[in-house]
Write a protein that holds these residues in place. Structure first.
Motif, mmCIF file in Angstrom:
data_model
loop_
_atom_site.group_PDB
_atom_site.id
_atom_site.type_symbol
_atom_site.label_atom_id
_atom_site.label_comp_id
_atom_site.label_asym_id
_atom_site.label_seq_id
_atom_site.Cartn_x
_atom_site.Cartn_y
_atom_site.Cartn_z
ATOM 1 N N VAL A 1 -11.306 50.294 51.241
ATOM 2 C CA VAL A 1 -11.442 50.272 49.785
ATOM 3 C C VAL A 1 -11.491 48.832 49.291
ATOM 4 N N ASP A 2 -12.368 48.579 48.357
ATOM 5 C CA ASP A 2 -12.460 47.252 47.739
ATOM 6 C C ASP A 2 -11.079 46.846 47.206
ATOM 7 N N GLY B 1 -17.830 50.399 46.761
ATOM 8 C CA GLY B 1 -16.455 49.970 46.976
ATOM 9 C C GLY B 1 -15.675 50.833 47.945
ATOM 10 N N TYR B 2 -16.355 51.777 48.602
ATOM 11 C CA TYR B 2 -15.672 52.688 49.529
ATOM 12 C C TYR B 2 -16.528 52.925 50.776
ATOM 13 N N ASP C 1 -6.715 55.780 41.443
ATOM 14 C CA ASP C 1 -8.030 55.972 42.021
ATOM 15 C C ASP C 1 -8.087 57.320 42.715
ATOM 16 N N ARG D 1 -4.786 50.336 41.053
ATOM 17 C CA ARG D 1 -5.340 51.222 40.028
ATOM 18 C C ARG D 1 -5.184 52.662 40.448
ATOM 19 N N ARG E 1 -14.556 42.608 49.191
ATOM 20 C CA ARG E 1 -15.865 43.205 48.921
ATOM 21 C C ARG E 1 -16.903 42.792 49.972
ATOM 22 N N ASN F 1 -10.197 44.930 45.042
ATOM 23 C CA ASN F 1 -10.117 44.799 43.586
ATOM 24 C C ASN F 1 -9.622 46.082 42.925
ATOM 25 N N TYR F 2 -9.674 47.201 43.688
ATOM 26 C CA TYR F 2 -9.200 48.479 43.142
ATOM 27 C C TYR F 2 -7.709 48.676 43.383
ATOM 28 N N GLN F 3 -7.085 47.762 44.126
ATOM 29 C CA GLN F 3 -5.675 47.906 44.475
ATOM 30 C C GLN F 3 -4.804 47.979 43.229
ATOM 31 N N LYS G 1 -18.377 56.950 46.891
ATOM 32 C CA LYS G 1 -17.236 57.752 46.435
ATOM 33 C C LYS G 1 -17.472 59.247 46.584
#
Length: 266
Positions: free
Chosen positions: A48-49, A89-90, A57, A55, A75, A51-53, A30
């Motif tokens: 981007v992971d 995650g990035y 960020d 949110r 992931r 799972n962060y969709q 990050k």
């Protein structure tokens, strides 16, 4: 004729693809990606992971603001692409590092109205050491770093990550021959000193570091090549009081450049 033209164009496209492939660099983590965005370094896409969709960020917001493409991926996709195992995650698909010319470093000092302070690295191999040196140099206001084109570490993902963003503000020149680079700097009025155990104690020497100055840091295992030392105006050393007879290259570099800075500040 049409067939020949298509064949030529196909080869041309292949060459372009190969060239672009060589320029591809992945930036992980990050903070490293944020630093690249802030420094306006070209980024093609950010993965981007997924799972962060959805949110809120910071990286996604920065990508939207700067019109950078991003894609949500599993992931496992990031894990396979990662070389550091610390992508957080990035991962950003970026272009290769843009090396500068020697004159760019000298002109940077001139624009600041100060005597140049430059670091040359002779055969450094560890990317973590290189990244740490970049970070120390940026903090000390060093105008630029010079590295050899061959048989030494180049700017890569690990170097960028280890520098923790400092590389975005550091000029780095890649030269074919360090001897020629030293000769060029000396012709421009820069005094070049090698950092070696047998040199003058940097704390008690009478060198005038207010003058244009460059220091040479050698490789982790062998130090500075003797053939290169003969091109230097002198050698500097750090007093060691322990049983180990040498310091880590990045630690030694940091101590030397901050001592030069201290002398300049009076």
């Amino acid at each position: 004729n049409a067939f020949k033209i298509c064949k030529i164009l196909g080869v041309f496209r292949h060459l372009i693809f190969c060239h672009n492939k060589e320029l591809k660099m992945y930036i992980e983590g990050k903070n490293a990606i944020k630093q690249d965005i802030d420094a306006k370094i070209t980024i093609n896409k950010i993965f981007v992971d997924k799972n962060y969709q959805g949110r809120k960020d910071e990286i996604i917001n920065l990508a939207v603001q700067n019109k950078i493409k991003f894609e949500f991926v599993p992931r496992v996709f990031l894990d396979k692409k990662s070389k550091t195992a610390h992508h957080q995650g990035y991962i950003a698909d970026s272009v290769d590092f843009d090396y500068c010319e020697l004159d760019d470093i000298l002109n940077k000092a001139k624009s600041k109205g100060s005597a140049p302070l430059i670091v040359l690295l002779d055969g450094l191999e560890d990317p973590h050491n290189f990244g740490a040196i970049i970070r120390s140099c940026e903090c000390a206001g060093v105008d630029g770093i010079i590295i050899p084109k061959n048989r030494a570490v180049q700017v890569n993902e690990t170097v960028i990550r280890t520098s923790t963003g400092a590389i975005s503000n550091m000029l780095i020149a890649k030269v074919t021959n360090l001897k020629d680079a030293i000769s060029y700097l000396k012709d421009k009025g820069v005094f070049v000193y090698g950092c070696e155990a047998s040199g003058e104690n940097i704390y008690s020497c009478q060198k005038d570091f207010n003058l244009p100055t460059a220091i040479v840091i050698g490789s982790e295992g062998f130090g500075i090549r003797q053939s290169l030392l003969s091109y230097c105006d002198g050698t500097l050393s750090l007093p060691l009081r322990g049983k180990v007879n040498s310091l880590n290259a990045s630690v030694a570099c940091g101590i030397v450049i901050f001592e030069i800075l201290r002398r300049r500040l009076g």
